[in-house]
Design an enzyme around this catalytic site. Sequence first.
Site, short mmCIF file in Angstrom:
data_model
loop_
_atom_site.label_atom_id
_atom_site.label_comp_id
_atom_site.label_asym_id
_atom_site.label_seq_id
_atom_site.Cartn_x
_atom_site.Cartn_y
_atom_site.Cartn_z
N CYS A 89 0.83 -1.23 0.00
CA CYS A 89 0.00 0.00 0.00
C CYS A 89 0.85 1.27 0.00
CB CYS A 89 -0.94 0.00 1.20
SG CYS A 89 -1.93 -1.47 1.29
N HIS A 147 -3.36 6.88 2.88
CA HIS A 147 -3.79 5.61 2.30
C HIS A 147 -5.15 5.27 2.90
CE1 HIS A 147 -4.21 1.54 1.21
NE2 HIS A 147 -3.90 1.04 2.40
N ASN A 185 -10.33 -0.45 0.26
CA ASN A 185 -8.87 -0.33 0.26
C ASN A 185 -8.34 -0.77 -1.10
OD1 ASN A 185 -6.12 -0.70 0.57
ND2 ASN A 185 -6.27 -1.63 2.60
#
Length: 323
Positions: free
Chosen positions: A113, A250, A280
């Site tokens: 990520c 994020h 996500n």
Amino acid sequence: MNHAAVIGTGSCLPKRIVSNRDLEQIVDTSDEWITSRTGIKTRRIAGAGEENFHLAAEAARQALEMADVPAQALDLILVATITPHMIMPSCACFVQAEIGAEKAFAFDINAACSGFLYGLDLADKYISTNPDMKILLIGSETLSARVDWQDRNTCILFGDGAGAVVVSGSTNRGIRASNLYSDGRLWNLLYMNSADSMNPELQQEQEGCYMQMSGPDVFKFAVRSMEDSIRRLLHRENLSIDDLALVIPHQANVRILNKLSERLSIPEDKMFINVDRYGNTSAASIPIALDEVNRKNGLHKDDMILLCSFGGGFTWGALLMQW
Ligand code: UT7
């Protein structure tokens, strides 16, 4: 000194929207549980003709158009991804072929990520020695292909999508500082196995090549690590939260972001959140968010923007850029 400055942004989300109610039909979960524990309401899931590199290439085309840079003028293509279409060639090479960027060299970055942050830092280093370079950086994922759709701990969290930026050298704007970390000792809290080895001597016991995660451990680490990297970065740059126009983190879980805001006293209107709509999307989440804010004219000249991330590895960090 030249820095990498963003001159165009783009994004591409798959057409299919999957709601929490849709997931109730697949695993033992509820809209109430997912919403209260994660803040996620919907996510986009890729279908036929929406491979990772297709999404990446479309996000790239939009960013190039905004930057008014033809694909043939690109010097470098970087794709941050953990879900490439193939192990070899890279997703970046597929994108290069799709958009016709013959002059560019191209490779992928795997930092989970945090890949987009690592990529921006790398682009900045290239620009510092070669200010005329035109670099395309993409964060792109099709995580839906790598989650176990029978595992309610993970399948409700992730979504697919791509975001892109074009960067070039500038002496008065762009990336100001970054602060990146990794800790491979914590690998087994969040990982995805590769396919079985064909070499019998190298075969390992595997639980399938799906995402594996210790959610509560990742949650605690995410809050602590992002808080720490932001504090250190602001301290080093002699800045405070008041100096920031926007924080684009994020997008993993709204509770993680609320805790981060609480600990660092970040006002609600300075913390950008869209995890409710896209879930996500790993390396794609920050560039998708950046493009969304940019296209709504939410960024103004000289705004100080802070990006922060954490992910498998573990990898994490923060980065400051002046718009
Ligand atoms: O980019 C990095 C990627 N990873 C992350 O960001 C993950 C970070 N972690 C999280 O976001 C949270 O830990 C989760 C959302 C994954 C889980 O939330 P939690 O509040 O930490 O829940 P938990 O894992 O402690 O589970 C609580 C309960 C358990 O049941 P019992 O043992 O208390 O009976 C789970 O089995 O919730 C159950 N549970 C679910 N229930 C309904 C777990 N997933 C689900 C589900 N629906 N989808």
